[in-house]
Design a protein around this motif. Structure first.
Motif, PDB file in Angstrom:
ATOM      1  N   UNK A 180       0.839  -1.200   0.000  1.00 23.96           N
ATOM      2  CA  UNK A 180       0.000   0.000   0.000  1.00 23.96           C
ATOM      3  C   UNK A 180       0.876   1.252   0.000  1.00 23.96           C
ATOM      4  N   UNK A 181       1.808   1.322   0.928  1.00 22.71           N
ATOM      5  CA  UNK A 181       2.585   2.541   1.142  1.00 22.71           C
ATOM      6  C   UNK A 181       3.568   2.832   0.011  1.00 22.71           C
ATOM      7  N   UNK A 182       4.368   1.855  -0.384  1.00 20.16           N
ATOM      8  CA  UNK A 182       5.446   2.129  -1.345  1.00 20.16           C
ATOM      9  C   UNK A 182       4.932   2.527  -2.729  1.00 20.16           C
ATOM     10  N   UNK A 183       4.048   1.755  -3.360  1.00 28.58           N
ATOM     11  CA  UNK A 183       3.555   2.202  -4.668  1.00 28.58           C
ATOM     12  C   UNK A 183       2.794   3.532  -4.606  1.00 28.58           C
ATOM     13  N   UNK A 184       2.031   3.723  -3.525  1.00 33.92           N
ATOM     14  CA  UNK A 184       1.258   4.951  -3.454  1.00 33.92           C
ATOM     15  C   UNK A 184       2.121   6.173  -3.167  1.00 33.92           C
ATOM     16  N   UNK A 185       3.293   5.992  -2.629  1.00 33.37           N
ATOM     17  CA  UNK A 185       4.239   7.096  -2.489  1.00 33.37           C
ATOM     18  C   UNK A 185       4.548   7.663  -3.880  1.00 33.37           C
ATOM     19  N   UNK A 186       4.765   6.779  -4.826  1.00 32.47           N
ATOM     20  CA  UNK A 186       5.064   7.199  -6.196  1.00 32.47           C
ATOM     21  C   UNK A 186       3.799   7.632  -6.941  1.00 32.47           C
ATOM     22  N   UNK A 187       2.686   6.979  -6.673  1.00 33.63           N
ATOM     23  CA  UNK A 187       1.428   7.405  -7.297  1.00 33.63           C
ATOM     24  C   UNK A 187       1.078   8.833  -6.899  1.00 33.63           C
ATOM     25  N   UNK A 188       1.247   9.151  -5.631  1.00 38.33           N
ATOM     26  CA  UNK A 188       0.949  10.514  -5.175  1.00 38.33           C
ATOM     27  C   UNK A 188       1.894  11.529  -5.812  1.00 38.33           C
ATOM     28  N   UNK A 189       3.149  11.138  -6.025  1.00 39.18           N
ATOM     29  CA  UNK A 189       4.078  12.031  -6.737  1.00 39.18           C
ATOM     30  C   UNK A 189       3.614  12.249  -8.177  1.00 39.18           C
ATOM     31  N   UNK A 190       3.138  11.193  -8.817  1.00 38.29           N
ATOM     32  CA  UNK A 190       2.612  11.279 -10.175  1.00 38.29           C
ATOM     33  C   UNK A 190       1.440  12.250 -10.236  1.00 38.29           C
TER      34      UNK A 190
END
Length: 107
Positions: A20-30
Motif C-alpha cells: 500500500x505505502x510504497x507504490x502509493x508514495x510514487x502514485x501521489x508524486x505522479x
C-alpha cells in the motif's frame, strides 16, 4: 486448510502494508506532478516506454490471474470478492498478500 505459522501471517501483513505505502508514495508524486487517472494520461504514462510497458502488462496479467484465483477459491465464501477491486484499484502488491493473510486466518 493447514495452519499457517504466525511469522508467515505477520510477513504477509507487512508485505500488504508495504504494497500500500510504497507504490502509493510514487502514485501521489505522479498526481502531484499533474498526472491523472483519465485514460489518455494514465495509459500514456503506463506505456511511455518499453520498460513501463513491460511492467504494466506484467502487473495487469498477474492481477487478472489473481482475480481468477479468487473466483476459484469458493471455500473463502462470498466475502472473498473484496480482493479483486482492491487489486485493480489500489494495487496487486496490496491485494495479493492481503488476500493471502486474510485467507490464512480463516478456518
Amino acid at each position: 486448510m493447514t495452519t499457517i505459522p504466525l511469522t508467515v501471517r505477520a510477513l504477509l501483513l507487512v508485505l500488504a502494508l508495504a504494497g500500500l505505502v510504497l507504490p502509493w508514495w510514487f502514485n501521489l508524486q505522479f498526481f502531484a506532478a499533474g498526472g491523472s487517472v483519465a485514460p489518455a494520461s494514465f495509459f500514456g504514462a503506463a506505456f511511455a516506454n518499453a520498460l513501463t510497458t513491460a511492467i504494466t502488462i506484467d502487473v495487469y496479467l498477474a492481477a487478472i490471474a489473481f482475480g481468477i484465483g479468487v473466483a476459484m477459491d469458493r471455500g473463502a465464501g462470498p466475502r472473498r470478492w473484496w480482493a479483486v477491486p482492491l487489486a485493480f484499484g489500489l494495487g496487486l502488491s496490496l491485494a495479493l498478500p492481503g488476500y493471502l493473510w486474510w485467507r490464512s486466518g480463516r478456518r
